[in-house]
Design an enzyme around this catalytic site. Structure first.
Site, mmCIF file in Angstrom:
data_model
loop_
_atom_site.group_PDB
_atom_site.id
_atom_site.type_symbol
_atom_site.label_atom_id
_atom_site.label_comp_id
_atom_site.label_asym_id
_atom_site.label_seq_id
_atom_site.Cartn_x
_atom_site.Cartn_y
_atom_site.Cartn_z
ATOM 1 N N LYS A 1 0.840 -1.198 0.000
ATOM 2 C CA LYS A 1 0.000 0.000 0.000
ATOM 3 C C LYS A 1 0.870 1.241 0.000
ATOM 4 C CE LYS A 1 -3.871 -2.038 2.583
ATOM 5 N NZ LYS A 1 -4.897 -1.896 1.537
ATOM 6 N N ARG B 1 -10.532 -11.322 -0.402
ATOM 7 C CA ARG B 1 -11.354 -12.274 -1.164
ATOM 8 C C ARG B 1 -10.736 -13.672 -1.187
ATOM 9 N NH1 ARG B 1 -11.061 -8.488 -6.319
ATOM 10 N NH2 ARG B 1 -10.973 -7.018 -4.561
#
Length: 508
Positions: free
Chosen positions: A282, A356
């Site tokens: 990130k 996910r």
């Protein structure tokens, strides 16, 4: 935890630090809300005028303090805004009461006891006021040095006792409403604690230990799969995400069963105890709040325990997919292919699309038990925040009626939610030349793409919904209503309400 009781005592004779009343916004100025008649009478019927002189309008969340009238055993009156006066013959909504009670409880930090004389027409109102006050009194100060009192809130301990005036202590409906408010609020606040705990103290192993302690306390069956068990079972998604961290992953299964249950619900929570993005790191400025990436698992955990405490006549299984997503020499790389628990292979194009992957394994594990419905909860995509903002979560699913029922349940308990589609044309973007599916697709509509990915791992014929709580799970702004800064506990009440409706047979 703040205590909550019902009382039929008259306001003037009750000993407390403060009495809380409601004031609403009328066409010609503030209007004193029902429940405060005794206080208004002591001001010779001029309380509304006094409040207006002090600047009160009755707007939602507004707080006005004034000395209690002569003859009262409480020194302070706290008037809290309820918003616009309801139309003729209408009542104040439960969410307005919930918010007002939360604001008042927060404003009374440092007080030992407060009497709430807000509009209370029935047991539902009592439950809403009690819940709002308990949630509003929440404080997380475990890591602050507050002198002699480690639980102090900015130097003031949270409100210690809440008394609901106008309640009926011997009435079964009122007692049940208060008991429900206490159970749900305590577990929701537990989920807030987990979200707020720094990642150096909360990792998959310690989260699992907390779940084990709660399960033992409340008679819930628990199974914890450690790294060895996950490897043996072939949980490639959870292992792949956790492979870069020294803190090894876990899959926790919590099972609450009722002998009278006719339905079985499975709740699946994303539990990334810290999300650096992995190799797809990130950018600066996006890491500081990533301790909150396990909020979905915290909400699922809290909902299962709340269902057990309430003795709901429905079986509820919670799956906590726990991992820490870190970059290292052993971390999953963009381009790697993972073989999931279902047997499908996934090409990892972005290691920051990790939620996910852990959910996929847990969804398939939940599907093997053939529950009547599965609901997963996750801080899954920034795209959902762009779409719905910071206070609303999106709901997707493979059954329109079930999705609509969840939206209605969320609205009923005061959790803003919005139904979102799963457009079939977006599925093609996840086609992979190397594996069965890629973990990324088209950039636009990314929240919907993530939902389509998850759908691939839900067992055939099982009703499923996906709650993307990325926006409201963590409040970086100031507190509002009964919502504090930091972890919010969003989705807990929606899940509990779903369990209640299922137990009552109201969802088919």
């Amino acid at each position: 935890m703040t205590a909550l009781t019902l009382s039929t005592s008259a306001a003037p004779g009750l000993r407390a630090d403060a009495i809380v009343i409601g004031v609403a916004k009328g066409a010609k100025g503030p209007v004193v809300a029902p429940g405060a008649e005794a206080v208004d009478k002591a001001y010779d019927g001029r309380l509304a005028g006094v409040l207006e002189t002090l600047g009160a309008s009755g707007g939602e969340g507004e707080v006005t303090k004034l000395p209690a009238p002569s003859g009262f055993k409480t020194p302070l009156v706290l008037a809290v805004g309820l918003g616009t006066v309801p139309e003729k013959d209408a009542e104040y909504g439960t969410e307005a009461l919930r918010k007002a009670a939360g604001v008042a409880a927060r404003a009374l930090a440092g007080s030992k006891k407060a009497a709430f004389a807000l509009p209370l027409d029935d047991a539902a109102d009592a439950g809403a006021i009690g819940e709002g006050a308990l949630l509003g009194a929440y404080s997380f100060d475990a890591y602050k040095d507050n002198g002699k009192d480690p639980k102090a809130k900015n130097g003031k301990a949270p409100l210690a006792e809440i008394v609901l005036l106008g309640g009926k202590p011997r009435d079964k409906a009122y007692k049940a409403a208060v008991e429900r408010a206490v159970a749900v609020s305590e577990e929701l606040n537990r989920s807030r604690d987990l979200v707020n705990t720094p990642p150096n103290d909360l990792n998959p192993e310690s989260f699992a230990a907390i779940a084990q302690a709660a399960a033992k306390e409340h008679g819930i069956k628990i199974q914890v799969l450690d790294e060895k068990a996950l490897t043996k079972g072939g949980y490639g998604g959870i292992l792949g995400v956790g492979s870069g961290s020294a803190a090894t992953p876990r899959l926790v299964k919590l099972s609450y069963t009722s002998s009278k249950a006719k339905k079985h619900l499975a709740f699946v929570g994303k539990g990334i105890t810290y999300d650096s993005g992995g190799i797809s790191l990130k950018p600066a400025g996006h890491n500081e709040t990533m301790k909150c990436d396990m909020a979905g698992a915290a909400s699922v955990f809290a909902a299962v325990v709340a269902a057990a405490r309430l003795g709901l006549e429905v079986n509820v299984t919670g799956w906590l997919a726990l991992a820490e997503n870190m970059p290292s020499g052993s971390a999953t790389r963009p381009g790697d292919v993972l073989r999931m628990y279902s047997g499908k292979t996934v090409e990892v194009l972005n290691t920051d699309a990790e939620g996910r992957l852990v959910l996929a394994d847990a969804l398939w594990a939940a599907s093997q038990e053939k529950p009547d419905a599965i609901v997963d909860v996750a801080t899954l995509t920034g795209a959902m925040v762009l779409a719905l903002g910071n206070r609303t979560f999106g709901i997707m699913g493979n059954d329109d009626a079930f999705r609509a029922a969840l939206v209605e349940a969320a609205e009923e308990v005061g959790e803003p939610a919005w139904p979102m589609p799963l457009p079939e044309h977006l599925r093609k973007g996840m086609d992979s030349a190397t594996a069965d599916i890629a973990n990324m697709g088209e950039r636009m509509g990314g929240g919907l793409v993530a939902g389509l990915f998850l759908r691939e791992f839900v067992g055939e014929g099982i009703t499923w919904a996906h709650l993307d709580i990325a926006g409201p799970a963590f409040n970086e702004g100031g507190p509002f209503g009964y919502t504090p800064k930091g972890g919010t506990g969003t989705a807990v009440r929606t899940l509990v309400r779903l369990a209640e409706l299922t137990a009552a047979g109201d969802l088919g």
